[in-house]
Design an enzyme around this catalytic site. Structure first.
Site, PDB file in Angstrom:
ATOM      1  N   ASN A   1      -5.139   6.324  -1.774  1.00  0.00           N
ATOM      2  CA  ASN A   1      -4.522   6.603  -0.425  1.00  0.00           C
ATOM      3  C   ASN A   1      -4.009   7.860  -0.444  1.00  0.00           C
ATOM      4  O   ASN A   1      -3.762   8.671   0.414  1.00  0.00           O
ATOM      5  CB  ASN A   1      -3.467   5.685  -0.014  1.00  0.00           C
ATOM      6  CG  ASN A   1      -4.185   4.330   0.581  1.00  0.00           C
ATOM      7  OD1 ASN A   1      -5.428   4.438   1.032  1.00  0.00           O
ATOM      8  ND2 ASN A   1      -3.509   3.276   0.766  1.00  0.00           N
TER       9      ASN A   1
ATOM     10  N   GLU B   1      -5.576  -1.474  -8.187  1.00  0.00           N
ATOM     11  CA  GLU B   1      -4.765  -0.584  -8.814  1.00  0.00           C
ATOM     12  C   GLU B   1      -3.431  -1.222  -9.427  1.00  0.00           C
ATOM     13  O   GLU B   1      -2.653  -1.885  -8.617  1.00  0.00           O
ATOM     14  CB  GLU B   1      -4.127   0.440  -7.624  1.00  0.00           C
ATOM     15  CG  GLU B   1      -5.283   1.390  -7.276  1.00  0.00           C
ATOM     16  CD  GLU B   1      -4.740   2.513  -6.093  1.00  0.00           C
ATOM     17  OE1 GLU B   1      -5.264   3.626  -5.981  1.00  0.00           O
ATOM     18  OE2 GLU B   1      -4.050   2.111  -5.206  1.00  0.00           O
TER      19      GLU B   1
ATOM     20  N   SER C   1       0.986  -1.230   0.107  1.00  0.00           N
ATOM     21  CA  SER C   1       0.061  -0.163  -0.076  1.00  0.00           C
ATOM     22  C   SER C   1       0.940   1.198  -0.095  1.00  0.00           C
ATOM     23  O   SER C   1       0.464   2.264  -0.433  1.00  0.00           O
ATOM     24  CB  SER C   1      -0.896   0.130   1.334  1.00  0.00           C
ATOM     25  OG  SER C   1      -1.816  -1.047   1.325  1.00  0.00           O
TER      26      SER C   1
ATOM     27  N   HIS D   1      -2.547  -3.807  -6.349  1.00  0.00           N
ATOM     28  CA  HIS D   1      -3.074  -3.277  -5.048  1.00  0.00           C
ATOM     29  C   HIS D   1      -4.431  -3.394  -4.964  1.00  0.00           C
ATOM     30  O   HIS D   1      -5.204  -2.726  -5.463  1.00  0.00           O
ATOM     31  CB  HIS D   1      -2.606  -1.870  -4.981  1.00  0.00           C
ATOM     32  CG  HIS D   1      -2.894  -1.365  -3.525  1.00  0.00           C
ATOM     33  ND1 HIS D   1      -3.362   0.179  -3.335  1.00  0.00           N
ATOM     34  CD2 HIS D   1      -2.950  -1.828  -2.308  1.00  0.00           C
ATOM     35  CE1 HIS D   1      -3.570   0.206  -2.112  1.00  0.00           C
ATOM     36  NE2 HIS D   1      -3.359  -0.934  -1.475  1.00  0.00           N
TER      37      HIS D   1
END
Ligand code: NAI
Length: 506
Positions: free
Chosen positions: A195, A157, A124, A145
């Site tokens: 994120n 992702e 991450s 991801h």
């Protein structure tokens, strides 16, 4: 050309914790033989048992056949050592978040798998480029991801490191799609898409709380019931866990060399220090102990019903209001002007990023009450209001009465610049624009990531297109002037879109 890996390709999943278990389930459901390896003895076997339980629950609910469950389970195999991963054509690493440990693992994997096997990491927060720099053939390593829980969350992702080959990325993208996921492409930069772009959702909520704009329950209610978000920032942070959310913010902030746009919050740090981690510890912003009552939101008292409303000019994103007011039985008179409503001598205006007090002083219109943005005026069940300092109580009551006549709950917040929804959405759109500007991902993929990865009701760039880039930019510029902080600087791409008269989409 379709380049998805055939289901006959064996997949290795390394690390059988929360993520590895979910990813193994997804790959096995898609027809792959999955080899599951974990250094913790018995962990891989336990993960397969947990998958069996989850699938059995689906069979009991009638969402899967028993035969499908059995076929999926037959394809899952716990192995004891790295050497057992030799048949894998795709490796997904989901071990502890530590660069050295991941590099060592990939060096070991590279020594046993075929030269054309694709290597992926579910990291991450680490750089995919840095992980790949530790292997002999970095062109075959990429980020894959997933979001937690992997079997339920659609977003994946597909992250390119500096050396990742285009055909490897194409193959991963198509494979993720074949697994029933919604893949997006992005470059390995801190936070990838979700994120990074989601940071202002939490950060602006925390800023508003710190500045005393309203309490968490009211801010959450405004974001849900006016903004259309599934959860407000405080309840979502309580769900994610403040330790996790704070760590992600700190990591993104540090990775962007201290860019003030990502500055962590003292309020959240204090919750972590106090052990108030959210739902998992029983207390965060809210008390989650059994039987605890949810704190009440701030509700305005019933105001007078408006009989006559004057609409001056184009209300922009609030253009639906005159029609709704007529439907509610009010007499609406429309005349030219600068986009405001008048009721009982009070001016009501959609926030433009300035505080009501600043705007009243600059525009010379008093009494002035601002209202916050809503995603959809007919569906919104709540509207936030903010009045300029010195506004008489009757003026605020008239403003509340206007929205109450439309069936909305009204929350009066302190006179915070940009209010709640507009301020958050402007900052989300700004971060999304900057990510697009820096070539991290395409506008379409950024919006898809935010709707699939964190369930936003609309992608931030589509939202900016809908509100109008000029209004988003005006809000950011007003915030930047008010606070004098680099945090609110507008993305150069947003300015360029406005000068060019174009949109992010279409
Ligand atoms: P976890 O702690 O639940 O599981 C990690 C597993 O890896 C443990 O079972 C551990 O025994 C095993 N492990 C550690 N070192 C190993 C090694 N050298 N070889 C084989 N197995 C090893 O962690 P979680 O949450 O599943 O995270 C795994 C990865 O996924 C991390 O990189 C994390 O950043 C990432 N991630 C986590 C998400 C989450 O919400 N938990 C979401 C998306 C990505």
């Amino acid at each position: 050309m379709m380049t998805a890996l055939s289901p006959s390709v064996t997949v290795a999943v390394v690390g059988s914790g929360a993520m590895g278990q979910g990813i193994a389930q997804v790959a096995a459901q898609a027809g792959h033989t999955v080899l599951l390896f974990d250094t913790r003895p018995g962990a891989a076997g336990a993960a397969i048992e947990a998958i069996a339980k989850a699938l059995t629950a689906l069979v009991e609910k009638g969402k899967r056949s028993a035969a499908e469950r059995d076929a999926t389970l037959d394809r899952l195999c716990a192995v004891d050592g790295l050497a057992d991963l030799a048949p894998a054509g795709l490796v997904v690493e989901a071990i502890v978040e530590d660069l050295d440990v991941k590099r060592r693992l990939f060096a070991g994997i590279e020594a046993v798998v075929a030269p054309d096997a694709i290597l992926t990491t579910n990291t991450s927060s680490l750089s995919v480029t840095a992980i790949a720099a530790g292997v002999a053939r970095p062109e075959r390593l990429a980020g894959l991801h997933f979001f937690n829980p992997a079997p339920l969350m659609a977003l994946v992702e597909v992250v390119s490191g500096l050396a990742t080959a285009a055909d490897v990325l194409d193959s991963l993208f198509d494979t993720a799609r074949a697994w029933g996921k919604s893949p997006v492409r992005c470059r390995s930069t801190p936070g990838f898409i979700v994120n990074r772009v989601a940071r202002p959702f939490y950060a602006e909520g925390l800023r508003l709380l710190q500045e005393g704009a309203a309490d968490p329950a009211t801010l959450d209610a405004v974001m849900r019931e006016a903004g259309g978000f599934r959860m407000g920032p405080f309840e979502l942070m309580d769900l994610i866990g403040h330790d996790v959310n704070f760590a992600v913010t700190r990591s993104v902030h540090a990775a962007y060399f201290g860019d003030p746009r990502f500055q962590p919050s003292l309020i959240q740090q204090e919750l972590v220090e106090a052990g108030r981690l959210g739902r998992k510890s029983g207390r965060g912003f809210y008390d989650h102990s059994p039987g605890a009552a949810r704190p009440a939101t701030s509700e305005a008292a019933a105001g007078p019903r408006p009989s006559r409303v004057v609409v001056e000019g184009d209300l922009g994103p609030a253009a639906a209001l005159p029609g709704l007011l007529r439907d509610a039985g009010a007499t609406v008179e429309e005349r030219p002007g600068d986009g405001v409503l008048m009721v009982d001598g009070v001016t009501l205006a959609l926030t433009d990023g300035r505080s009501a007090t600043q705007r009243a002083a600059e525009d010379g219109r008093t009494p002035l009450v601002l209202f916050d943005l809503a995603l959809d005026w007919s569906k919104a069940t709540r509207v936030a209001l903010a009045a300029a300092d010195g506004t008489p109580a009757e003026a605020l009551a008239s403003a509340a009465g206007l929205f109450q006549a439309l069936g909305k709950n009204v929350s009066v917040i302190d006179d915070a610049p940009g209010m709640v929804v507009l301020r958050t959405v402007a900052m989300l759109a700004n971060e999304a624009a900057d990510a697009a500007f820096q070539g991290v991902a395409s506008p379409a993929d950024i919006d898809l990531a935010m709707t699939k990865g964190v369930n936003y009701p609309l992608g931030p760039l589509a939202w900016a297109d809908r509100i109008g880039g000029t209004r988003v930019l005006a809000a950011l510029d007003a915030l930047a002037r008010t606070y004098g902080e680099d945090r609110y600087r507008a993305s150069a791409l947003l300015r360029r879109k406005i000068w060019g008269g174009t949109h992010f989409h279409g």
